[in-house]
Design a protein around this motif. Structure first.
Motif, PDB file in Angstrom:
ATOM      1  N   VAL A  96      35.768  97.025  37.268  1.00  0.00           N
ATOM      2  CA  VAL A  96      35.835  98.596  37.491  1.00  0.00           C
ATOM      3  C   VAL A  96      34.265  99.035  38.119  1.00  0.00           C
ATOM      4  O   VAL A  96      34.329  99.909  39.317  1.00  0.00           O
ATOM      5  CB  VAL A  96      35.116  99.419  35.867  1.00  0.00           C
ATOM      6  N   MET A  97      33.373  98.167  38.291  1.00  0.00           N
ATOM      7  CA  MET A  97      32.104  98.330  38.977  1.00  0.00           C
ATOM      8  C   MET A  97      32.562  98.199  40.310  1.00  0.00           C
ATOM      9  O   MET A  97      32.008  98.758  41.479  1.00  0.00           O
ATOM     10  CB  MET A  97      30.963  97.557  38.585  1.00  0.00           C
ATOM     11  N   GLY A  98      33.381  97.255  40.811  1.00  0.00           N
ATOM     12  CA  GLY A  98      33.994  96.700  42.178  1.00  0.00           C
ATOM     13  C   GLY A  98      34.217  98.107  42.779  1.00  0.00           C
ATOM     14  O   GLY A  98      34.249  98.683  43.784  1.00  0.00           O
ATOM     15  N   ALA A  99      35.449  98.447  41.751  1.00  0.00           N
ATOM     16  CA  ALA A  99      36.279  99.641  42.484  1.00  0.00           C
ATOM     17  C   ALA A  99      35.357 100.989  42.609  1.00  0.00           C
ATOM     18  O   ALA A  99      35.680 101.708  43.559  1.00  0.00           O
ATOM     19  CB  ALA A  99      37.291 100.122  41.091  1.00  0.00           C
ATOM     20  N   CYS A 100      34.239 101.267  41.561  1.00  0.00           N
ATOM     21  CA  CYS A 100      33.754 102.383  42.010  1.00  0.00           C
ATOM     22  C   CYS A 100      32.603 102.286  42.842  1.00  0.00           C
ATOM     23  O   CYS A 100      32.481 103.303  43.587  1.00  0.00           O
ATOM     24  CB  CYS A 100      32.612 102.522  40.526  1.00  0.00           C
ATOM     25  N   TRP A 101      31.980 101.178  43.116  1.00  0.00           N
ATOM     26  CA  TRP A 101      31.339 100.893  44.193  1.00  0.00           C
ATOM     27  C   TRP A 101      31.896 101.130  45.695  1.00  0.00           C
ATOM     28  O   TRP A 101      31.443 101.678  46.661  1.00  0.00           O
ATOM     29  CB  TRP A 101      30.597  99.306  44.235  1.00  0.00           C
ATOM     30  N   ASN A 102      33.302 100.798  45.560  1.00  0.00           N
ATOM     31  CA  ASN A 102      34.057 100.846  46.752  1.00  0.00           C
ATOM     32  C   ASN A 102      34.833 102.429  46.827  1.00  0.00           C
ATOM     33  O   ASN A 102      35.415 102.823  47.698  1.00  0.00           O
ATOM     34  CB  ASN A 102      35.291  99.980  46.860  1.00  0.00           C
ATOM     35  N   GLY A 103      34.217 103.360  46.094  1.00  0.00           N
ATOM     36  CA  GLY A 103      34.716 104.726  45.971  1.00  0.00           C
ATOM     37  C   GLY A 103      35.638 105.198  45.198  1.00  0.00           C
ATOM     38  O   GLY A 103      35.916 106.332  45.209  1.00  0.00           O
ATOM     39  N   ALA A 104      36.377 104.373  44.395  1.00  0.00           N
ATOM     40  CA  ALA A 104      37.579 104.723  43.614  1.00  0.00           C
ATOM     41  C   ALA A 104      36.903 105.052  42.141  1.00  0.00           C
ATOM     42  O   ALA A 104      35.885 104.493  41.721  1.00  0.00           O
ATOM     43  CB  ALA A 104      38.741 103.451  43.367  1.00  0.00           C
ATOM     44  N   ARG A 105      37.240 106.111  41.664  1.00  0.00           N
ATOM     45  CA  ARG A 105      36.813 106.474  40.221  1.00  0.00           C
ATOM     46  C   ARG A 105      37.744 105.414  39.351  1.00  0.00           C
ATOM     47  O   ARG A 105      39.076 105.359  39.200  1.00  0.00           O
ATOM     48  CB  ARG A 105      37.341 107.988  39.962  1.00  0.00           C
ATOM     49  N   SER A 106      36.901 104.730  38.647  1.00  0.00           N
ATOM     50  CA  SER A 106      37.396 103.841  37.864  1.00  0.00           C
ATOM     51  C   SER A 106      36.877 103.789  36.356  1.00  0.00           C
ATOM     52  O   SER A 106      35.796 103.925  36.160  1.00  0.00           O
ATOM     53  CB  SER A 106      37.225 102.305  38.315  1.00  0.00           C
ATOM     54  N   PHE A 107      37.442 103.214  35.459  1.00  0.00           N
ATOM     55  CA  PHE A 107      36.814 103.049  33.821  1.00  0.00           C
ATOM     56  C   PHE A 107      37.484 101.849  33.208  1.00  0.00           C
ATOM     57  O   PHE A 107      38.670 101.119  33.717  1.00  0.00           O
ATOM     58  CB  PHE A 107      37.244 104.203  33.164  1.00  0.00           C
ATOM     59  N   THR A 108      37.021 101.615  32.173  1.00  0.00           N
ATOM     60  CA  THR A 108      37.273 100.621  31.002  1.00  0.00           C
ATOM     61  C   THR A 108      37.229 100.956  29.669  1.00  0.00           C
ATOM     62  O   THR A 108      36.411 102.250  29.684  1.00  0.00           O
ATOM     63  CB  THR A 108      36.718  99.103  31.184  1.00  0.00           C
ATOM     64  N   ALA A 109      37.980 100.767  28.800  1.00  0.00           N
ATOM     65  CA  ALA A 109      37.706 100.938  27.447  1.00  0.00           C
ATOM     66  C   ALA A 109      37.852  99.569  26.704  1.00  0.00           C
ATOM     67  O   ALA A 109      38.468  98.653  26.859  1.00  0.00           O
ATOM     68  CB  ALA A 109      39.156 101.959  26.941  1.00  0.00           C
ATOM     69  N   THR A 110      36.807  99.850  25.644  1.00  0.00           N
ATOM     70  CA  THR A 110      36.561  98.499  24.717  1.00  0.00           C
ATOM     71  C   THR A 110      35.972  99.024  23.388  1.00  0.00           C
ATOM     72  O   THR A 110      36.079 100.169  23.054  1.00  0.00           O
ATOM     73  CB  THR A 110      35.875  97.433  25.356  1.00  0.00           C
ATOM     74  N   SER A 111      35.804  98.121  22.599  1.00  0.00           N
ATOM     75  CA  SER A 111      34.905  98.340  21.450  1.00  0.00           C
ATOM     76  C   SER A 111      33.811  97.511  21.346  1.00  0.00           C
ATOM     77  O   SER A 111      33.421  96.777  22.429  1.00  0.00           O
ATOM     78  CB  SER A 111      35.871  98.006  20.103  1.00  0.00           C
ATOM     79  N   GLY A 112      33.051  97.508  20.042  1.00  0.00           N
ATOM     80  CA  GLY A 112      31.648  96.652  20.155  1.00  0.00           C
ATOM     81  C   GLY A 112      31.568  95.402  20.547  1.00  0.00           C
ATOM     82  O   GLY A 112      30.592  95.023  21.552  1.00  0.00           O
ATOM     83  N   PRO A 113      32.594  94.494  20.304  1.00  0.00           N
ATOM     84  CA  PRO A 113      32.363  93.128  21.020  1.00  0.00           C
ATOM     85  C   PRO A 113      32.449  93.115  22.298  1.00  0.00           C
ATOM     86  O   PRO A 113      32.006  92.376  23.132  1.00  0.00           O
ATOM     87  CB  PRO A 113      33.633  92.317  20.030  1.00  0.00           C
ATOM     88  N   GLY A 114      33.310  93.976  22.827  1.00  0.00           N
ATOM     89  CA  GLY A 114      33.635  94.137  24.379  1.00  0.00           C
ATOM     90  C   GLY A 114      32.193  94.659  24.986  1.00  0.00           C
ATOM     91  O   GLY A 114      31.831  94.205  26.166  1.00  0.00           O
TER      92      GLY A 114
END
Length: 662
Positions: free
Chosen positions: A273-291
């Motif tokens: 996600v950070m690689g994509a955002c750094w490169n200009g794309a809007r990106s996200f992830t979803a997880t829970s506490g352990p993640g």
């Protein structure tokens, strides 16, 4: 007679196809215009353990969970003893009477409703799997008669559910009728609890928070999602995939304008996600506490290297794997300070599907404006259950806020300023023709600088040299460049190690301190950019009041306030009404974002005592207030719930009332 005010609980065996039948009941009440809220209480294993589906029907619009059950549909022998005990006095116990109840089921304060569900299905259906599935539909038909639910509404839903599979409609309608007919022949219908059509919902929708987040990501312009499956967040990305397939496919080529990557773990997911955002794309992830625990390393990198990223944390009961299918608000401190060193992250607290949608969109703007990871703090209750919500609204004129980034032209202008400065110095040292030639070059450069693309005031502050971490606007937020913007200008090294304002590695202590102090200024800027709190009852400025005691020993005060957030809001607002009826009047504030802005601080400063309602054991939100605002711990009174079930208004009232009793 109780009309539109009761709780029904379905007690089933996980994996028996009861979910769609139980949802049929909720949607029928919703379509009759009556407020309703379901809670799916399911085990973390795949099949076999007890599962419950609890539905509250409330004409007054109370959408939090309520204590006590008025009617139980008990079709799971494994949990039947407990289910039997949970029925309120005066309530109803509906069970499968194909076999007689064992000894001990002899309460006289409740009504027993025996329906031979399995025997009826065995008599009417041949296929063994169908017999099991239609048993669930038969009890829905029975409820139609017992609770006076309009049969036509159920018929309509069956038609919609099996559109394209018409051959399944007839046997489902048949199963419904079996239940209806049996009840009308054997019981007085309806019971003294029932549903009566109203028009209380207008254009409201019945929607889940995870679906709203997934849809919000599409509307926010997200093109990349990377994640590792984990309950209860997986359906966020499922929803994104569903809506992206509908809205993000090129109409001419048929190609997908999005990418969804299932990573090998959560750490890899947030890295992608950070690689994509750094490169200009809007990106996200979803997880829970352990993640989130696994993502700490990358979240620290995102904070220090100032890389945008959106993380949706659907909280569940921890620590460790805890109770993965139960709800909690227990990742507050983990998310706020994720990673080592001095690290802080903006948090957003949605309380409804509508806010899940809106805050997901806002999160993408915020993360690029602030150039730091932004975390949306929803939870299992909001994410995996349907909730009545205001309709989602989108303004087609809305423009995405990409924050501070430099274009190729702006980088040229910064470079031009460098050349002008150099030429000016040379010109002063030369004579004759050389000086004349330099004057021509100067005039050309000056013309460029004063053209329509003349540098704006912030760009002039670069003084001819781009610095990735220069704070030219004094708000702590530097200008970034997106890779590929310019062939020769604007490049810099992104690193998690200390650097100066020009992204050059350094271990100079002064440079490090300047950098982290600038990050603190950015944090101050964020305080007014995150969603601001909402106020109920009292509004600023707070006049307070004089405490007094009523005849029954209850202290009456207008000097106290309540703070809550997220899914605690439903029960908290209901509890405030109950307390007001007892002449306990409290100002209330719903927190919607972190860091805390001036409005939040003003509310805290204006009240003598504040009850902080949250769903975890350690009062994490209260701790956050003490850390960030320096609030006296004695002023903050915790109202906690941490059994994995959504907090109830009754629970809140009990805890707050104690503080008012002499």
């Amino acid at each position: 007679m109780s009309v539109n005010d009761f709780v029904v609980r379905f007690a089933n065996v996980n994996g028996t196809g009861s979910a769609s039948a139980n949802a049929l009941f909720t949607k029928a009440v919703f379509r009759m215009g009556v407020p309703v809220t379901p809670k799916n209480i399911f085990p973390s294993n795949i099949q076999g353990l007890p599962t419950w589906y609890e539905v509250r029907v409330s004409e007054k619009g109370y959408l939090g969970r309520r204590e006590g059950v008025d009617l139980i549909i008990a079709v799971n022998p494994q949990s039947m003893k407990k289910d039997y005990a949970d029925v309120r006095a005066g309530g109803y116990f509906l069970y499968d009477s194909s076999k007689p109840l064992p000894p001990g089921y002899d309460r006289t304060d409740i009504t027993h409703i025996g329906i031979p569900l399995m025997a009826l299905c065995n008599a009417e259906f041949i296929d063994a799997r169908q017999r099991q599935l239609f048993k669930n539909i038969v009890y829905i038909g029975a409820l139609s008669a017992l609770l006076d639910i309009e049969f036509a509404v159920l018929e309509g839903q069956i038609g919609e559910q099996f559109k394209g599979k018409e051959k399944l409609i007839e046997p489902n309608i048949k199963a419904l009728n079996i239940g209806v007919d049996y009840c009308k022949e054997n019981f007085d219908c309806p019971l003294d609890i029932r549903v009566e059509r109203r028009d209380l919902l207008g254009d409201k929708i019945l929607f889940g928070g995870n679906s709203a987040c997934g849809l919000g990501a599409v509307y926010a312009g997200a093109t990349v999602a990377a994640w590792y499956p984990i309950t209860p967040s997986t359906s966020v990305v499922d929803a994104f995939a569903k809506y992206a397939a509908k809205f993000r496919v090129d109409a001419e080529t048929g190609k997908n304008n999005y990418a969804i990557v299932q990573a090998e773990d959560e750490l890899a997911a947030i890295g992608m996600v950070m690689g994509a955002c750094w490169n200009g794309a809007r990106s996200f992830t979803a997880t829970s506490g352990p993640g989130v625990s696994l993502m700490n390393e990358f979240l620290g990198l995102g904070y220090f290297a100032e890389v945008p990223a959106v993380l949706i944390d659907v909280q569940r009961t921890g620590p460790s794997t805890g109770m993965p299918t139960r709800t909690q608000q227990s990742d507050i401190l983990l998310a706020a300070y994720a990673s080592h060193g001095d690290t802080k992250h903006p948090l957003l607290f949605p309380a409804s599907p509508k806010e899940c949608f809106e805050m997901t969109v806002d999160a993408f703007d915020l993360t690029e404006r602030l150039q730091t990871p932004v975390i949306i703090m929803t939870d299992l209750d909001l994410g995996m259950n349907d909730h009545i919500s205001d309709a989602l609204v989108w303004d087609d004129k809305r423009e995405y806020d990409r924050g501070k980034y430099l274009t190729s032209e702006e980088l040229d202008r910064i470079s031009t300023a460098t050349l002008m400065s150099a030429v000016s110095k040379i010109s002063l040292r030369t004579n004759g023709s050389a000086k004349d030639e330099m004057s021509v070059v100067m005039a050309e450069l000056d013309g460029q600088a004063n053209s329509d693309h003349a540098p704006s005031q912030p760009l002039e502050q670069f003084k001819g040299k781009y610095g990735r971490y220069l704070d030219v606007d004094d708000d702590g937020i530097p200008y970034r460049t997106i890779p590929g913007t310019h062939a020769t200008h604007g490049a810099f090294v992104t690193r998690g190690s200390s650097r100066d304002e020009y992204a050059v590695y350094t271990e100079d202590g002064d440079a490090y301190r300047r950098n982290v102090d600038r990050l603190s200024r950015k944090w101050d800027t964020a305080k007014e950019l995150v969603p601001q709190p909402e106020f109920f009852r009292g509004t600023p400025p707070y006049e307070g009041g004089v405490a007094a005691a009523s005849a029954d020993g209850v202290v009456l005060s207008a000097c106290d306030g309540v703070i809550y957030f997220g899914t605690s809001s439903y029960a908290a607002e209901e509890a405030l009404e109950f307390l007001a009826a007892e002449d306990i009047h409290l100002d209330a504030m719903r927190a919607r974002g972190f860091p805390f802005g001036q409005a939040f601080r003003d509310f805290v400063d204006a009240h003598e005592r504040i009850f902080v309602i949250e769903q975890n054991r350690d009062a994490q939100f209260r701790s956050l207030m003490m850390i960030e605002l320096g609030t006296d711990s004695a002023k903050l009174i915790s109202v906690l719930n941490y059994d994995g079930m959504p907090i109830t208004a009754d629970n809140i009232v009990r805890q707050i009332r104690t503080s008012f009793t002499k």
